[in-house]
Design a protein around this motif. Structure first.
Motif, PDB file in Angstrom:
ATOM      1  N   HIS A  19       0.857  -1.191   0.000  1.00 44.81           N
ATOM      2  CA  HIS A  19       0.000   0.000   0.000  1.00 44.81           C
ATOM      3  C   HIS A  19       0.893   1.241   0.000  1.00 44.81           C
ATOM      4  CE1 HIS A  19      -2.736   2.971   1.871  1.00 44.81           C
ATOM      5  NE2 HIS A  19      -3.578   2.392   1.035  1.00 44.81           N
ATOM      6  N   HIS A  79     -12.802   6.819   2.353  1.00 40.96           N
ATOM      7  CA  HIS A  79     -11.597   7.375   2.996  1.00 40.96           C
ATOM      8  C   HIS A  79     -10.814   8.098   1.919  1.00 40.96           C
ATOM      9  CE1 HIS A  79      -9.908   3.652   1.250  1.00 40.96           C
ATOM     10  NE2 HIS A  79      -8.731   4.278   1.260  1.00 40.96           N
ATOM     11  N   HIS A 123      -9.886   7.646  -4.660  1.00 42.54           N
ATOM     12  CA  HIS A 123     -11.209   7.175  -4.212  1.00 42.54           C
ATOM     13  C   HIS A 123     -12.205   8.311  -4.007  1.00 42.54           C
ATOM     14  CE1 HIS A 123      -8.930   3.550  -3.750  1.00 42.54           C
ATOM     15  NE2 HIS A 123      -8.303   3.948  -2.661  1.00 42.54           N
ATOM     16  N   ASP A 143      -3.870   6.296   4.288  1.00 38.61           N
ATOM     17  CA  ASP A 143      -5.332   6.359   4.302  1.00 38.61           C
ATOM     18  C   ASP A 143      -5.798   7.212   5.478  1.00 38.61           C
ATOM     19  OD1 ASP A 143      -5.572   4.684   2.112  1.00 38.61           O
ATOM     20  OD2 ASP A 143      -5.678   2.868   3.343  1.00 38.61           O
ATOM     21  N   HIS A 176      -7.207   8.353   0.184  1.00 40.84           N
ATOM     22  CA  HIS A 176      -5.891   7.722   0.014  1.00 40.84           C
ATOM     23  C   HIS A 176      -4.987   8.815  -0.561  1.00 40.84           C
ATOM     24  CE1 HIS A 176      -3.048   4.489  -1.449  1.00 40.84           C
ATOM     25  NE2 HIS A 176      -2.716   5.503  -2.223  1.00 40.84           N
TER      26      HIS A 176
HETATM   27 ZN   LIG Z   1      -5.210   3.514   0.408  1.00 39.79          ZN
END
Ligand SMILES: [Zn+2]
Length: 306
Positions: free
Chosen positions: A205, A284, A253, A209, A286
């Motif tokens: 990742h 959320h 996102h 986040d 990112h």
């Molecule tokens: Zn993320």
């Protein structure tokens, strides 16, 4: 040539507890170093020891604007800049990719003296393995095994992102400090987390986040130019901002995007809203930071301004 330990400071990086993860605390001891080289050139690094996914600040003094110079990090040419044309100090950011193998790497600075003699000087940087947790997730099958059409889209997205990160705008587009892209938030989580999706190891990742309600405004972390504002397969509605000299931030996102590719943006300008588009388990933000292709912890650019 001598290496002087200037001072020792400790930095405590705290990560917030997220619904999908666990709290993580990490302490890194940083020892800035300074090296006096030939012809009065001085190299400085904010730390000689670092870990995967980190950012190092480099400074060079003693080089006149009329002199030619270049810098390389682990053998790869990296940008060097002056804040203003008359500034006596040169700056560079060394990004340590979150998957860069632990080991010793060289940061090398080369220049030509006033009488045309080529010189160089270097500092050694020790990269330690980062302590990243492993997350096991079960997600909808289509996101683990994209069908041929989806796979084609993923490859197109990757090509687009590579073309963006391959471009280095030789200009300081930032002004002042980098900020966290959500109001009233200072910590996030999941950076570097190794991921196993439906039993298969995936790429780590690469961003941070921040849990936030859908519709929360998202702000540009710094001034720059929007170079991507569209829907991508995995990251959903995505914005990428070029801040110059190989520094890019990414916001993923989003439920809505309020900028377009090509737009100049000011620091803290609204660029969209938090959402749950792309491969996510809930709403959320990112937030990613890339420095000359290296995926680094974006909160570090807020804590250590270039
Ligand atoms: Zn993320």
């Amino acid at each position: 040539m001598e290496i002087t330990k200037v001072k020792r400071v400790s930095l405590l990086l705290m990560f917030a507890c997220l619904p999908s993860g666990q709290a993580q605390a990490k302490q890194t001891v940083r020892a800035p170093i300074k090296k006096t080289c030939d012809s009065g050139v001085i190299l400085k690094l904010n730390s000689a020891t670092t870990s995967q996914g980190s950012l190092l600040l480099a400074e060079i003094s003693g080089v006149k604007p009329s002199q030619e110079f270049s810098a390389a990090w682990d053998g790869r040419s990296i940008p060097v800049w002056r804040e203003t044309p008359a500034s006596p100090t040169l700056h560079a950011l060394l990004g340590v990719d979150l998957e860069k193998p632990a080991g010793h790497y060289e940061w090398k600075f080369s220049w030509t003296t006033a009488d045309g003699k080529p010189l160089s000087c270097s500092l050694q940087v020790t990269v330690r393995a980062g302590k990243f947790p492993t997350e096991r997730l079960t997600v909808e099958k289509q996101f683990v095994q994209p069908d041929p059409e989806q796979q084609k889209r993923v490859e197109e997205d990757q090509k687009k992102m590579k073309a963006i990160y391959d471009t280095i705008t030789p200009e300081v587009l930032w002004k002042g400090k980098f900020v966290v892209p959500l109001k009233g938030v200072s910590t996030g989580g999941n950076f570097g987390r190794r991921r196993v999706l439906n039993g298969e190891a995936r790429s780590p990742h690469a961003g941070i986040d921040f849990p936030a309600a859908a519709g929360t405004p998202v702000y540009a972390a710094q001034s720059g130019k929007v170079v991507l504002a569209e829907n991508l397969y995995y990251s959903g509605n995505t914005v990428v901002i070029d801040h110059g000299f190989g520094i890019y931030t990414l916001y993923a996102h989003l439920s809505e995007i309020s900028v377009q590719a090509g737009d100049p943006v000011e620091v803290s300008a609204e660029i969209g809203k938090v959402g749950a588009t792309g491969r996510v388990t809930g709403p959320h933000l990112h937030w990613g930071l890339t420095i000359d292709h290296a995926r680094v912890n974006a909160l570090q650019i807020v804590q250590r301004q270039p």
